[in-house]
Design a protein around this motif. Structure first.
Motif, mmCIF file in Angstrom:
data_model
loop_
_atom_site.group_PDB
_atom_site.id
_atom_site.type_symbol
_atom_site.label_atom_id
_atom_site.label_comp_id
_atom_site.label_asym_id
_atom_site.label_seq_id
_atom_site.Cartn_x
_atom_site.Cartn_y
_atom_site.Cartn_z
ATOM 1 N N VAL A 1 0.822 -1.212 0.000
ATOM 2 C CA VAL A 1 0.000 0.000 0.000
ATOM 3 C C VAL A 1 0.856 1.261 0.000
ATOM 4 O O VAL A 1 0.619 2.161 -0.825
ATOM 5 C CB VAL A 1 -1.004 -0.028 1.177
ATOM 6 C CG1 VAL A 1 -1.757 1.283 1.284
ATOM 7 C CG2 VAL A 1 -1.976 -1.177 1.004
ATOM 8 N N PRO A 2 1.870 1.397 0.865
ATOM 9 C CA PRO A 2 2.700 2.607 0.790
ATOM 10 C C PRO A 2 3.444 2.747 -0.534
ATOM 11 O O PRO A 2 3.592 3.854 -1.055
ATOM 12 C CB PRO A 2 3.687 2.461 1.950
ATOM 13 C CG PRO A 2 3.055 1.521 2.876
ATOM 14 C CD PRO A 2 2.229 0.607 2.030
ATOM 15 N N VAL A 3 3.881 1.641 -1.098
ATOM 16 C CA VAL A 3 4.580 1.688 -2.380
ATOM 17 C C VAL A 3 3.640 2.178 -3.477
ATOM 18 O O VAL A 3 4.014 2.991 -4.325
ATOM 19 C CB VAL A 3 5.167 0.301 -2.723
ATOM 20 C CG1 VAL A 3 5.752 0.285 -4.108
ATOM 21 C CG2 VAL A 3 6.202 -0.107 -1.682
ATOM 22 N N LEU A 4 2.405 1.721 -3.447
ATOM 23 C CA LEU A 4 1.417 2.170 -4.420
ATOM 24 C C LEU A 4 1.083 3.647 -4.248
ATOM 25 O O LEU A 4 0.902 4.367 -5.231
ATOM 26 C CB LEU A 4 0.150 1.326 -4.322
ATOM 27 C CG LEU A 4 0.284 -0.112 -4.793
ATOM 28 C CD1 LEU A 4 -1.001 -0.879 -4.524
ATOM 29 C CD2 LEU A 4 0.615 -0.153 -6.269
ATOM 30 N N ILE A 5 1.006 4.108 -3.001
ATOM 31 C CA ILE A 5 0.735 5.523 -2.748
ATOM 32 C C ILE A 5 1.855 6.384 -3.307
ATOM 33 O O ILE A 5 1.610 7.394 -3.974
ATOM 34 C CB ILE A 5 0.532 5.784 -1.243
ATOM 35 C CG1 ILE A 5 -0.766 5.141 -0.757
ATOM 36 C CG2 ILE A 5 0.522 7.279 -0.940
ATOM 37 C CD1 ILE A 5 -0.947 5.178 0.736
ATOM 38 N N VAL A 6 3.100 5.997 -3.064
ATOM 39 C CA VAL A 6 4.242 6.753 -3.570
ATOM 40 C C VAL A 6 4.273 6.729 -5.090
ATOM 41 O O VAL A 6 4.477 7.758 -5.743
ATOM 42 C CB VAL A 6 5.562 6.220 -2.970
ATOM 43 C CG1 VAL A 6 6.758 6.829 -3.656
ATOM 44 C CG2 VAL A 6 5.604 6.499 -1.483
#
Length: 86
Positions: A5-10
């Protein structure tokens, strides 16, 4: 799955930032395009900081995220202007 999820947000925020800066550099001329690019970079840096909140707000790392977002968007705006003039 939660680590993605954080990787997708970035990734999404950087993609939105590239699209917004390229649009601004084509449509707006002069120093105002650099100001808008810096604002877009600040938003991108903040979105990246939100993706990793435990690291961003511990020890002032949020300033690194904001600075990296602003500098990368300003550099991209400069490259877009340079390529347009070539």
């Amino acid at each position: 799955m939660m680590f993605m999820v954080p990787v997708l947000i970035v990734a999404l925020s950087m993609g939105i930032g590239v699209g917004a800066v390229s649009y601004v550099s084509d449509r707006v001329s002069g120093a105002f395009s650099y100001v808008l690019s810096a604002v877009i970079g600040g938003l991108i840096g903040f979105m990246c900081a939100v993706a990793y909140p435990e690291k961003a707000y511990d020890g002032g790392a949020i300033y690194g995220y904001l600075g990296a977002g602003v500098l990368s968007c300003l550099f991209l705006n400069h490259v877009m202007k340079w390529a347009k003039d070539a």
